[in-house]
Scaffold this active site. Structure first.
Site, PDB file in Angstrom:
ATOM      1  N   ALA A 292       8.317  28.368 -32.898  1.00 16.91           N
ATOM      2  CA  ALA A 292       8.358  29.621 -32.443  1.00 16.91           C
ATOM      3  C   ALA A 292       8.204  29.413 -30.877  1.00 16.91           C
ATOM      4  CB  ALA A 292       7.115  30.492 -33.050  1.00 16.91           C
ATOM      5  N   ASP A 294       6.819  32.291 -28.568  1.00 14.65           N
ATOM      6  CA  ASP A 294       5.990  33.452 -28.642  1.00 14.65           C
ATOM      7  C   ASP A 294       6.379  34.524 -27.738  1.00 14.65           C
ATOM      8  OD1 ASP A 294       5.310  32.464 -31.084  1.00 14.65           O
ATOM      9  OD2 ASP A 294       3.191  32.125 -30.516  1.00 14.65           O
ATOM     10  N   GLU A 297      10.759  35.161 -27.919  1.00 15.53           N
ATOM     11  CA  GLU A 297      11.252  35.421 -29.518  1.00 15.53           C
ATOM     12  C   GLU A 297      10.311  36.707 -29.894  1.00 15.53           C
ATOM     13  OE1 GLU A 297      12.941  31.228 -30.954  1.00 15.53           O
ATOM     14  OE2 GLU A 297      10.961  31.838 -31.706  1.00 15.53           O
ATOM     15  N   TYR A 298       9.213  36.803 -29.610  1.00 17.25           N
ATOM     16  CA  TYR A 298       8.255  37.957 -30.299  1.00 17.25           C
ATOM     17  C   TYR A 298       7.717  38.853 -29.098  1.00 17.25           C
ATOM     18  CZ  TYR A 298       8.149  34.586 -34.128  1.00 17.25           C
ATOM     19  OH  TYR A 298       8.586  33.982 -35.196  1.00 17.25           O
ATOM     20  N   VAL A 376       0.695  37.088 -32.992  1.00 18.40           N
ATOM     21  CA  VAL A 376       1.844  36.624 -33.294  1.00 18.40           C
ATOM     22  C   VAL A 376       1.867  36.332 -35.041  1.00 18.40           C
ATOM     23  CG1 VAL A 376       4.024  35.352 -32.496  1.00 18.40           C
ATOM     24  CG2 VAL A 376       2.202  36.216 -30.862  1.00 18.40           C
ATOM     25  N   TYR A 379      -1.060  33.748 -35.740  1.00 13.46           N
ATOM     26  CA  TYR A 379      -1.940  33.385 -34.646  1.00 13.46           C
ATOM     27  C   TYR A 379      -2.438  34.129 -33.790  1.00 13.46           C
ATOM     28  CZ  TYR A 379      -2.602  28.045 -33.668  1.00 13.46           C
ATOM     29  OH  TYR A 379      -2.996  27.039 -33.606  1.00 13.46           O
ATOM     30  N   HIS A 429       1.217  20.429 -35.005  1.00 10.73           N
ATOM     31  CA  HIS A 429       1.956  20.963 -34.275  1.00 10.73           C
ATOM     32  C   HIS A 429       1.440  20.704 -33.026  1.00 10.73           C
ATOM     33  CE1 HIS A 429      -0.900  23.615 -35.813  1.00 10.73           C
ATOM     34  NE2 HIS A 429      -0.960  24.356 -34.424  1.00 10.73           N
ATOM     35  N   HIS A 431       1.387  23.433 -28.982  1.00 11.91           N
ATOM     36  CA  HIS A 431       1.512  24.620 -28.239  1.00 11.91           C
ATOM     37  C   HIS A 431       1.711  24.328 -27.034  1.00 11.91           C
ATOM     38  CE1 HIS A 431      -0.703  26.741 -31.760  1.00 11.91           C
ATOM     39  NE2 HIS A 431      -1.223  25.721 -31.841  1.00 11.91           N
ATOM     40  N   PHE A 439       2.897  32.141  -5.404  1.00 12.94           N
ATOM     41  CA  PHE A 439       2.046  32.178  -4.340  1.00 12.94           C
ATOM     42  C   PHE A 439       2.381  33.123  -2.882  1.00 12.94           C
ATOM     43  CE2 PHE A 439       0.376  28.562  -6.731  1.00 12.94           C
ATOM     44  CZ  PHE A 439      -1.154  28.836  -6.557  1.00 12.94           C
ATOM     45  N   ASP A 579       9.050  30.470   0.325  1.00 13.72           N
ATOM     46  CA  ASP A 579       8.410  31.899  -0.634  1.00 13.72           C
ATOM     47  C   ASP A 579       8.583  30.918  -1.749  1.00 13.72           C
ATOM     48  OD1 ASP A 579       7.389  33.825  -1.770  1.00 13.72           O
ATOM     49  OD2 ASP A 579       9.119  34.888  -1.601  1.00 13.72           O
TER      50      ASP A 579
HETATM   51 NI    NI Z   1      -2.408  25.290 -33.608  1.00 13.86          NI
END
Ligand code: NI
Length: 638
Positions: A292, A294, A297-298, A376, A379, A429, A431, A439, A579
């Site tokens: 996913a 997150d 997609e969400y 999400v 989670y 899994h 993350h 900056f 920059d």
């Molecule tokens: Ni986890």
């Protein structure tokens, strides 16, 4: 006058929706995925004299279900006019909207195909107790992945309408939903699994025996907080910043400055979470496609919580609401989406001179917290920006919520996950998060140094073999800047302004300290990883480019990959004295454990920015002692 980076108001969103609906291209099959402030350029925002003349502008991402086509619309809200309509590249699938989540669940629940599969696998269970979590379909090289807007929901069965449904995954059946037609196009069946037998709930109303002996711990700020908030402009203890929010990134931080004895010195112009991906590590057919994105997609902002005093935050809290709209343009307000408060943070510094009786010098640390939490599906992610009195800036993500769970056969070998309850298992899994730090350290032109601490070889200059030193490499190009963490050299990065010198004649700097991290375990040609090139390096540095906002590109949903950081840095642009934008990818490898069930105690991951030669000395040396009124308790010794 509102700050030009203030998020769009409810009224502005409403006006934007009206403008969108007046466009010929906007039809009854068009969804509004997001409407976001077009931020004026840094040079315009920082020129205070120009601020009043800046028009309010917005960019809408729209998606026409009938044409399976995304397009963007740029709007000038001050002039109430459309500036540009641009088709997204072929096959672009924007974020799934909240409405699609809700509609997707309903079409699965009402699908005869799904009902038949449910009955075949699980007998006469009550279909009304099925819970359907929308999951992005990804892209695995099938033609439909590129030509249809798809979801591959995961389904669970509650025992009653409010219990924790994740305790009972419907492992063997996987509906596939065409989100354009909003219909179940097939139900994939992978075999039969038993329903895990145990309920496991975390809700207070369902936990029968509660812990005793917790006395009240009252945080009282009878004179109010030490920060002031005007609109979205926040100031506290020499810090000033602007708090932003949008549907995709959620909480954003802007124009961070520190008042250094009357000089309001810029540090960080914009900070945001640009993407995160959760790839799962189980190759079996029911689990292999699980990943996913997150943000892309969400929508981390779209999934933000409405926070509650005393639960999410304690103390004297100031909240900011978020104003969004649903995919049909209806106003969507998230009350209390952003929490602002102060926290005591233990000792900031201390010294006792043994020759001076009974008078240690000690100062409490206090920090300003700007936070939000997003859900999400199963989670939760909490995003916390901390500003400290000594010039430190910390970002911390708290990972909590409910594991993504699968069912297990009795005695089944499960090397790719952990059994956490009878017949219930959680796949391994990772993350991976990516944060973008634009900056502005004492001015527009900055350079990034990679700092490696290494020992000198033994020799005449190092007779006792004790020598080590920090080696700073000025990063000149995007290719040179790509880097991994290296614990062998305690690698850090320092953002400097070569033209601004400190009291000892060195360029002023802020140092970036990584926290916990991981490397992706899937190889580069794994399907999910092709779409997440940002995980290939922990650190990337690019020159600012207005269109480069999201580490996996604008449209990671169902993409075939190759977009974002990996593509941009192929230009190998100059990054010295520019920059610059510093991108950091950080990963958390999650091998689940029974203690993560039924709800996970928060895991923490983040990074720290520390002044390093930015100030001439400890900026928190001016803090008053306890007895001077910062705490009510008096110090009995002094
Ligand atoms: Ni986890």
């Amino acid at each position: 006058m509102i700050h030009p980076l203030t998020p769009l108001s409810a009224g502005e969103i409403y006006n934007a929706v009206q403008l969108l609906k007046s466009l010929p291209k906007f039809t009854s099959s068009t969804r509004i995925i997001s409407i976001t402030l077009i931020e004026p350029l840094k040079q315009q925002v920082l020129a205070a004299s120009q601020q009043a003349a800046l028009h309010r502008k917005a960019c809408a991402v729209c998606f026409d279900n009938a044409r399976n086509r995304a397009f963007t619309v740029e709007l000038n809200l001050t002039k109430s006019e459309c500036m540009a309509v641009t088709d997204a590249p072929d096959g672009s699938q924007p974020t799934m909207s909240i409405d699609e989540q809700i509609e997707c669940e309903q079409v699965v629940l009402h699908s005869p195909m799904f009902a038949a599969a449910l009955k075949r696998h699980y007998g006469d269970v009550n279909p009304a107790l099925v819970m359907v979590d929308i999951w992005s379909a990804g892209n695995y090289g099938d033609a439909e992945d590129s030509h249809r807007r798809l979801a591959r929901p995961l389904c669970f069965l509650r025992t009653d309408p409010t219990d924790n449904g994740y305790a009972r995954p419907l492992e063997g059946i996987r509906p596939v939903v065409d989100l354009n037609a909003m219909e179940v196009i097939r139900v994939e069946e992978f075999g039969s699994w038993p329903l895990p037998p145990q309920e496991a709930n975390y809700a207070a109303s369902r936990v029968k025996k509660k812990r005793q002996g917790i006395k009240p711990l009252v945080i009282e700020q009878s004179e109010g907080p030490s920060f002031t908030l005007e609109g979205s402009s926040l100031s506290w203890q020499n810090w000033s910043l602007v708090v932003g929010f949008n549907a995709r990134e959620g909480l954003t931080i802007h124009d961070v400055r520190y008042d250094d004895h009357g000089r309001l010195r810029p540090i960080l112009y914009r900070a945001s979470l640009t993407e995160m991906v959760v790839p799962y590590g189980d190759p079996r057919p029911t689990q292999a496609r699980k990943n996913a994105f997150d943000v892309g997609e969400y929508g981390m902002g779209m999934c933000a919580n409405s926070l509650r005093l005393g639960c999410d935050c304690v103390g004297y809290i100031t909240y900011l609401d978020a104003h969004l709209c649903d995919s049909r343009g209806k106003a969507l307000k998230i009350p209390n989406a952003i929490c602002i408060h102060e926290e005591d943070y233990g000792i900031l510094w201390k010294h006792t001179d043994r020759r001076i009786p009974d008078c240690p010098e000690v100062r409490r640390s206090r920090r300003l917290v700007v936070s939000s939490v997003s859900t999400v599906e199963n989670y939760e992610y909490g995003f916390f920006w901390y500003f400290y009195q000594d010039g430190n800036i910390e970002f911390q993500i708290k990972l909590t919520g409910v594991l993504s769970l699968g069912a297990a056969h009795p005695d089944e070998s499960l090397p790719y996950g952990s059994v956490i309850a009878p017949l219930l298992y959680a796949p391994n899994h990772q993350h991976f998060f990516n944060v973008r730090l634009h900056f502005n350290l004492d001015g527009y032109r900055n350079t990034v140094q990679q700092i490696d601490v290494l020992a000198d070889p033994p020799g005449p200059e190092n007779p006792f073999h004790n020598a080590f030193r920090a080696h700073a490499t000025d990063l000149q190009s995007e290719a040179q800047a790509k880097a991994q963490l290296n614990p062998q050299s305690m690698r850090t990065w320092k953002i400097i302004n070569p033209l601004s010198k400190n009291a000892v004649g060195q360029p002023v700097g802020y140092k970036f300290f990584p926290g916990d991290n991981a490397v992706p375990l899937a190889p580069k040609d794994a399907w999910w990883r092709k779409r997440a090139g940002f995980v290939n390096n922990h650190v990337w540095v690019t020159p600012f480019a207005v269109e480069e906002k999201f580490a996996a590109g604008d449209y990671p949903n169902q993409s075939s990959g190759g977009d974002g950081l990996e593509r941009w840095v192929q230009k190998d642009r100059n990054i010295a004295n520019e920059d610059i934008v510093f991108w950091y990818t950080f990963g958390h490898t999650h091998i689940p454990r029974p203690e993560d069930y039924p709800v996970m105690p928060a895991a923490y991951i983040g990074f720290l920015l520390k002044p390093n030669g930015f100030f001439d000395s400890n900026p928190a040396n001016d803090l008053p002692a306890f007895s001077e009124g910062t705490l009510k308790q008096s110090c009995s010794h002094c």
